[in-house]
Design an enzyme around this catalytic site. Structure first.
Site, PDB file in Angstrom:
ATOM      1  N   ILE A  65       1.148  -1.159   0.186  1.00  0.00           N
ATOM      2  CA  ILE A  65       0.105   0.184  -0.107  1.00  0.00           C
ATOM      3  C   ILE A  65       0.547   1.129  -0.308  1.00  0.00           C
ATOM      4  O   ILE A  65       1.780   1.235   0.713  1.00  0.00           O
ATOM      5  CB  ILE A  65      -0.782  -0.014   1.198  1.00  0.00           C
ATOM      6  N   TYR A  68       5.219   1.669  -0.484  1.00  0.00           N
ATOM      7  CA  TYR A  68       5.582  -0.203   0.462  1.00  0.00           C
ATOM      8  C   TYR A  68       5.527  -0.703  -1.261  1.00  0.00           C
ATOM      9  O   TYR A  68       6.174  -1.660  -1.802  1.00  0.00           O
ATOM     10  CB  TYR A  68       5.072  -0.557   0.829  1.00  0.00           C
ATOM     11  N   ASP A 153       4.597  -9.839   5.406  1.00  0.00           N
ATOM     12  CA  ASP A 153       5.045  -8.739   5.314  1.00  0.00           C
ATOM     13  C   ASP A 153       5.732  -8.125   4.279  1.00  0.00           C
ATOM     14  O   ASP A 153       6.807  -9.290   3.433  1.00  0.00           O
ATOM     15  CB  ASP A 153       6.723  -7.640   6.554  1.00  0.00           C
ATOM     16  N   GLU A 245      -0.696  -7.379  15.169  1.00  0.00           N
ATOM     17  CA  GLU A 245       0.494  -7.870  16.096  1.00  0.00           C
ATOM     18  C   GLU A 245      -0.034  -8.377  17.166  1.00  0.00           C
ATOM     19  O   GLU A 245      -0.173  -9.221  17.779  1.00  0.00           O
ATOM     20  CB  GLU A 245       1.585  -7.487  16.046  1.00  0.00           C
TER      21      GLU A 245
HETATM   22  N1  UDP Z   1       2.017  -1.532   4.175  1.00  0.00           N
HETATM   23  C1  UDP Z   1       1.851  -1.169   3.244  1.00  0.00           C
HETATM   24  N2  UDP Z   1       1.309   0.190   3.492  1.00  0.00           N
HETATM   25  C2  UDP Z   1       2.225   0.964   4.476  1.00  0.00           C
HETATM   26  C3  UDP Z   1       2.362   0.569   5.683  1.00  0.00           C
HETATM   27  C4  UDP Z   1       2.776  -0.971   5.818  1.00  0.00           C
HETATM   28  O1  UDP Z   1       1.722  -2.166   2.411  1.00  0.00           O
HETATM   29  O2  UDP Z   1       2.133   2.247   4.532  1.00  0.00           O
HETATM   30  C5  UDP Z   1       2.083  -3.279   5.038  1.00  0.00           C
HETATM   31  C6  UDP Z   1       3.510  -3.813   4.185  1.00  0.00           C
HETATM   32  O3  UDP Z   1       2.711  -5.281   4.113  1.00  0.00           O
HETATM   33  C7  UDP Z   1       3.943  -3.897   5.460  1.00  0.00           C
HETATM   34  C8  UDP Z   1       3.295  -4.392   6.998  1.00  0.00           C
HETATM   35  O4  UDP Z   1       1.886  -3.767   5.600  1.00  0.00           O
HETATM   36  O5  UDP Z   1       5.492  -4.997   5.220  1.00  0.00           O
HETATM   37  C9  UDP Z   1       3.532  -3.542   8.154  1.00  0.00           C
HETATM   38  O6  UDP Z   1       3.585  -2.551   8.327  1.00  0.00           O
HETATM   39  P1  UDP Z   1       5.470  -1.888   8.485  1.00  0.00           P
HETATM   40  O7  UDP Z   1       6.445  -3.541   7.715  1.00  0.00           O
HETATM   41  O8  UDP Z   1       5.819  -1.218   8.336  1.00  0.00           O
HETATM   42  O9  UDP Z   1       5.673  -3.007  10.074  1.00  0.00           O
HETATM   43  P2  UDP Z   1       7.330  -3.298  10.922  1.00  0.00           P
HETATM   44  O10 UDP Z   1       7.354  -4.435  10.338  1.00  0.00           O
HETATM   45  O11 UDP Z   1       8.455  -2.260  10.621  1.00  0.00           O
HETATM   46  O12 UDP Z   1       6.429  -3.142  12.255  1.00  0.00           O
HETATM   47 MN    MN Z   2       7.698  -5.080   8.643  1.00  0.00          MN
END
Ligand code: UDP
Ligand code: MN
Length: 296
Positions: A65, A68, A153, A245
């Site tokens: 999204i 990303y 992710d 989570e």
């Molecule tokens: N994500 C996305 N766009 C955004 C924020 C999050 O697509 O603006 C999705 C993406 O698949 C990402 C997942 O949500 O891998 C989890 O967010 P993120 O990886 O930033 O969390 P973290 O692993 O840093 O806790």
């Molecule tokens: Mn992540």
């Protein structure tokens, strides 16, 4: 009876025999107290498992999204090299920017399905609404198209084998930051007002939202329950500390996973030093600038 609860059938095969008095690993826990295997290198035979999971179709659900989408290329390229090689795979890419999905050459039996979804301004809402979208698309498509679902992710890459050894009715992954921690140190939601609340004297593991899955029916149940929990939280004016989570951890406490993946399956080389008992790093975080990538 669905495929997932049948006794596995395999053809005649030749492989080394397991030795009851020679455990394959003595340095790590191989079994949860409810008898779910914990998956580490050296504990399984891919040849047997590949025969057992022959004719299985695996759906991978990834969200890309807003900004990303930049992670898609490396994710898909490395998945083609390491993820479920030799099996049927559908990559479900949920994105608000379908035009930005890169064209990556895929092995036979593997394809990309782009599902256009809405975006949210707050990144917290993006991650929370993953559960709602997985729940909706499970009913619409996944249940009819694949046997297992893997939610992953996108800000990650595969750097070693991830195969059918992970598949089971319901599986979660030990979060690399907490696998050796006391349960009091887990970053569960600690406010009783939230549906994700877990008291200090409960908890098996801290599971990472970056990789979980199971049969489509079980992932559908999980996603629906977590989505319902976030709606109740919203009505009560509370948002769980680690978003979906936190809800995933609450769900997996009361619905025990049937397999647990070791931190080999979710690692962060920038945050953590690799201990010797981690022989392989299979799926690792790609460094990102949080503020930059999450801004509009
Ligand atoms: N994500 C996305 N766009 C955004 C924020 C999050 O697509 O603006 C999705 C993406 O698949 C990402 C997942 O949500 O891998 C989890 O967010 P993120 O990886 O930033 O969390 P973290 O692993 O840093 O806790
Ligand atoms: Mn992540």
């Amino acid at each position: 009876c669905p495929d997932t609860c049948r006794v596995p059938r395999v053809p005649r095969m030749l492989y080394p025999k397991a030795h009851v008095l020679q455990p394959t690993r003595v340095d790590v826990l191989l079994m949860t107290p409810w008898f779910a295997p914990i998956i580490w290198d050296g504990t399984y035979d891919s040849a047997i498992l590949n025969a057992q999971f022959k004719n299985t179709t695996i759906g991978v659900v990834v969200f890309a999204i807003k900004k990303y989408v930049v992670f898609l290329k490396l994710f898909l390229e490395t998945a083609e090299k390491y993820f479920m090689v030799g099996h049927r795979v559908i990559y479900y890419i949920l994105t608000d920017r379908p035009a930005d999905v890169p064209q990556i050459p895929l092995q036979e039996g593997r394809r990309v399905v782009i599902l256009q979804v809405r975006n949210y301004t707050r990144w917290q809402d993006v991650v929370l609404h993953r559960m709602e979208m997985i729940s909706n698309f499970s009913q619409q498509r996944f249940l009819h198209e694949v046997d297992y679902l893997v939610s992953a992710d996108i800000d990650m890459k595969f750097s070693d084998h991830v195969g059918v050894e992970i598949l089971s009715s319901l599986f979660g992954t030990l979060h690399p930051g907490f696998y050796a921690s006391d349960r009091r140190r887990f970053t569960y939601e600690r406010r009783p007002l939230s549906q994700a609340y877990i008291p200090e004297d409960e908890g098996d593991f801290y599971y990472a939202a970056a990789l979980y899955g199971g049969s489509v029916a079980e992932v559908y149940r999980l996603a629906t329950a977590c989505h319902q929990a976030t709606l109740i939280d919203k009505a009560n004016g509370i948002e769980a500390v680690w978003h979906e989570e936190s809800h995933l951890n609450k769900y997996l406490l009361y619905h025990k996973p049937t397999k647990v993946l070791s931190p080999e399956y979710v690692w962060d080389e920038r945050m953590l030093r690799k201990p010797p008992y981690l022989r392989r790093l299979r799926y690792v975080a790609v460094p990102k600038n949080h503020a930059q990538i999450r801004s509009r």
